[in-house]
Design an enzyme around this catalytic site. Structure first.
Site, PDB file in Angstrom:
ATOM      1  N   ASP A  58      -2.679  11.026  -2.240  1.00 48.72           N
ATOM      2  CA  ASP A  58      -2.047   9.529  -2.263  1.00 48.72           C
ATOM      3  C   ASP A  58      -1.774   9.475  -0.676  1.00 48.72           C
ATOM      4  OD1 ASP A  58      -1.271   7.222  -3.518  1.00 48.72           O
ATOM      5  OD2 ASP A  58       0.796   8.254  -3.393  1.00 48.72           O
ATOM      6  N   CYS A 105      -2.041  -2.191  -7.089  1.00 42.49           N
ATOM      7  CA  CYS A 105      -1.536  -1.023  -6.817  1.00 42.49           C
ATOM      8  C   CYS A 105      -0.028  -0.874  -6.625  1.00 42.49           C
ATOM      9  CB  CYS A 105      -2.119  -0.196  -5.239  1.00 42.49           C
ATOM     10  SG  CYS A 105      -1.234   1.112  -4.917  1.00 42.49           S
ATOM     11  N   TYR A 164       2.621   0.518  -9.556  1.00 45.82           N
ATOM     12  CA  TYR A 164       3.507   1.467  -9.178  1.00 45.82           C
ATOM     13  C   TYR A 164       4.849   1.108  -9.501  1.00 45.82           C
ATOM     14  CZ  TYR A 164       0.657   5.253  -7.533  1.00 45.82           C
ATOM     15  OH  TYR A 164      -0.233   6.263  -7.533  1.00 45.82           O
ATOM     16  N   TYR A 166       9.933   4.608  -6.530  1.00 45.39           N
ATOM     17  CA  TYR A 166       9.015   3.412  -7.066  1.00 45.39           C
ATOM     18  C   TYR A 166       9.772   2.374  -8.070  1.00 45.39           C
ATOM     19  CZ  TYR A 166       5.138   5.525  -4.837  1.00 45.39           C
ATOM     20  OH  TYR A 166       4.373   6.151  -3.743  1.00 45.39           O
ATOM     21  N   GLU A 193      -7.319   2.658 -10.083  1.00 45.10           N
ATOM     22  CA  GLU A 193      -6.194   3.175 -10.490  1.00 45.10           C
ATOM     23  C   GLU A 193      -6.060   4.268 -11.473  1.00 45.10           C
ATOM     24  OE1 GLU A 193      -3.156   3.427  -8.717  1.00 45.10           O
ATOM     25  OE2 GLU A 193      -3.403   1.884  -7.236  1.00 45.10           O
TER      26      GLU A 193
END
Length: 638
Positions: free
Chosen positions: A125, A235, A239, A266, A308
């Site tokens: 990441d 993204c 998340y 998140y 993803e």
């Protein structure tokens, strides 16, 4: 009863106004709204029918029951007030469902994710976020609007902060567990593919766009900024979605979850705001784009969503996980047996409504003489009125039957025997209702070819066909699929499934009786009641000619499916039938949304490593879903 509008050559809608409580629709004689049936250019009845073709026909019900006449509307669409970012999120929600059901995300949410796997994920990441920040920088350079530049700059700074958070994770892993989280990790192919996609898009390497360095006008540069945001927004939104979903599973007092810091980040208001800001910027930059350019936005968004999913799947897991369900199967010892209801589980409309419409459309006109060698039929007016009476009576008695069941003492715990006894009442009611239909004569004279043609045009629930096709095409998977249905006419089911390439599915339903391809009005009764369904379910398993252990899944949507749902190793409830939930809850059945249920199972799985099977029938627990995409991701994976 039904109001039918036919338009040529465009598809027409059959709109059914119902007397039935929309919160608790019974399983038969149900008439639902907004069903796109045939296109009138393809709707033509066989020569044995009273009509050889139907065009510009309008049928308005005039029954004794007051009912409003409906006007045709197009199928439901995404709210026009929703921007391109919101539309894409809704349109490609399947990918978010797939992400949610990946082994990595489920294990992370359960808190039993292997620490080495988490360290590997963090390092991947970090590599990705550096490219993410670079993409924001390139987008900022292309943005023509000062406000957009400022917004993108703020988002880039938030990514830098996210990288700092990951640095704290590195220190945390080292301090808490002695893991060398600072060790360099080579990006895996999924990470490389995702970052290359981001940077190529941000550099203007998009199909239909001028070569990088030749973007002469501000508008052309703005397009690059919009395309870049389209590749990055998924993204942020995904998340934010995952963070919220996982936060909802944490106890308010829970502090021991090893990945709580990740979840808190998140799910935080700051990150949620950043995701929303990214979406707002995408909407703003897309305002002046053409339809073709908006199509590119959607394609980029969809590609990012798929990348993803691939990113999560690429994380190495050296631990037992319960998703996808296929992992439960031992290659040479086990077999997957899928059972599914048909009406409103697989279909958009209940089959009784289709058969009623065929009967009304093909009924003889008042001044039309019927051939002596054909079965005598009711007129369309009489059919409409009779269907109205049958529907009204069915609805009222079904509701009363449910209320009578709920008058019994509520169970303190799961009471399967009590439920079986209660559903005997519903079984008697269903049989009596079918007898009334037969005696009324409304099913007389339907042509088999018309029924088959209706089945060919029957629309199945989104994702249903693909789910079954995926199982059928997997040559390495030992699986059987059975459809258990109250449907009066199995030919309708066979035709509907055959049109989707699902001929191999085994159908267990009632049959019409025919004379010279015309229905006599009689029903060959095979599966009429909840008791019939569970008997068929048990018989199928008992008569199996396999020495393999069966892993059974039942998918249904109504109270008539309850016994089968509970007996299966995994019972999946599709939709939101209130009668099913009320009756189930009354007898101690627990209804748990699929993702929380899967996470809870994962927690138990890590503590019971020697258990032969995580899923067992008659647990009193059923799992609820809102789409076939959830079922697909849970059972088959991504």
């Amino acid at each position: 009863m039904p109001v039918l509008f036919l338009h040529n050559p465009t598809p027409f809608l059959i709109k059914f106004k119902t007397l039935i409580n929309p919160q608790s629709p019974p399983k038969s004689l149900r008439f639902l709204a907004h069903f796109r049936f045939f296109s009138s250019s393809s709707l033509s009845f066989s020569s044995g029918s009273c009509f050889t073709s139907v065009n510009h026909t309008k049928i308005v019900v005039n029954s004794a029951t007051p009912m409003a006449t409906a006007t045709p509307k197009p199928p439901p669409t995404i709210d026009e007030g929703v921007g391109i970012a919101g539309k894409c999120w809704i349109k490609y929600r399947k990918e978010s469902t797939k992400s949610l059901c990946t082994p990595f995300v489920v294990s992370l949410a359960a808190g039993d994710l292997n620490l080495d796997t988490f360290r590997h994920y963090i390092s991947q990441d970090v590599y990705f976020l550096k490219a993410f920040a670079q993409a924001y920088e390139l987008a900022e350079e292309c943005a023509d609007d000062d406000d957009a530049k400022i917004g993108i700059n703020e988002l880039r700074k938030s990514v830098v902060e996210e990288l700092k958070m990951h640095d704290s994770f590195v220190q945390w892993c080292t301090q808490e567990w002695g893991i060398d989280a600072t060790k360099e990790t080579t990006p895996n192919p999924a990470t490389v593919k995702y970052t290359e996609f981001l940077l190529a898009t941000a550099s203007g390497k998009v199909e239909g766009l001028k070569a990088p360095g030749k973007l002469a006008t501000p508008f052309e540069k703005t397009k690059v900024a919009a395309y870049t945001l389209a590749a990055m927004t998924p993204c942020m939104r995904l998340y934010a979605f995952l963070g919220k979903e996982m936060l909802g599973l944490l106890d308010t007092s829970e502090t021991s979850h090893p990945y709580k810091k990740w979840i808190d980040n998140y799910s935080s208001e700051d990150f949620q705001a950043a995701a929303l800001q990214t979406e707002d910027l995408l909407d703003k930059l897309s305002v002046s784009l053409t339809g073709e350019e908006l199509d590119i936005i959607e394609k980029l968004y969809h590609q990012a969503m798929k990348l993803e999913v691939d990113f999560f799947l690429a994380q190495p897991l050296a631990q037992k996980t319960i998703v996808p369900l296929l992992k439960e199967l031992r290659e040479t010892e086990d077999r997957l047996v899928i059972f599914s209801d048909f009406d409103l589980t697989c279909t958009v409309l209940d089959s009784s409504a289709i058969l009623a419409e065929i009967a009304i459309i093909t009924a003889p006109k008042p001044d039309q003489n019927q051939p002596e060698n054909q079965i005598a039929r009711m007129s369309s007016a009489d059919l409409r009125n009779t269907w109205g009476v049958l529907s009204k009576q069915y609805t009222e008695e079904h509701e009363q039957c449910i209320e009578n069941i709920l008058l019994t003492k509520k169970a303190d715990k799961f009471d399967y025997e009590g439920l079986c006894k209660a559903l005997e009442q519903l079984s008697i009611f269903e049989k009596n209702a079918n007898e009334r239909v037969i005696e009324s004569g409304v099913l007389k004279g339907l042509n088999l070819e018309d029924i088959k043609r209706a089945g060919e045009h029957l629309i199945l629930q989104d994702g249903c066909t693909n789910f079954f096709q995926t199982i059928i095409k997997d040559e390495n998977l030992s699986a059987d699929i059975h459809v258990l249905s109250y449907c009066w006419c199995a030919d309708l089911i066979r035709s509907a499934l055959s049109s989707g390439g699902l001929d191999v599915l085994k159908i267990h339903a009632n049959e019409f009786s025919y004379e010279n391809s015309l229905s006599t009005g009689e029903i060959v009764k095979k599966v009429e009641t909840p008791i019939d369904k569970i008997q068929a379910f048990s018989s199928i398993l008992q008569n199996s000619r396999s020495n393999r252990r069966n892993l059974t899944v039942y998918i249904g949507d109504s109270v008539g499916d309850l016994l089968c749902l509970l007996n299966a190793d995994v019972g999946v409830v599709l939709g939101s039938s209130s009668s099913l939930r009320r009756v189930g809850t009354h007898f101690g059945v627990s209804f748990i949304p699929l993702f929380p249920g899967v996470v809870d199972k994962q927690k138990k799985c890590s503590k019971e490593e020697n258990s032969s099977s995580t899923w067992k029938g008659l647990s009193g627990i059923l799992y609820t879903v809102s789409s076939w995409a959830e079922i697909h991701a849970f059972i088959l994976g991504s």
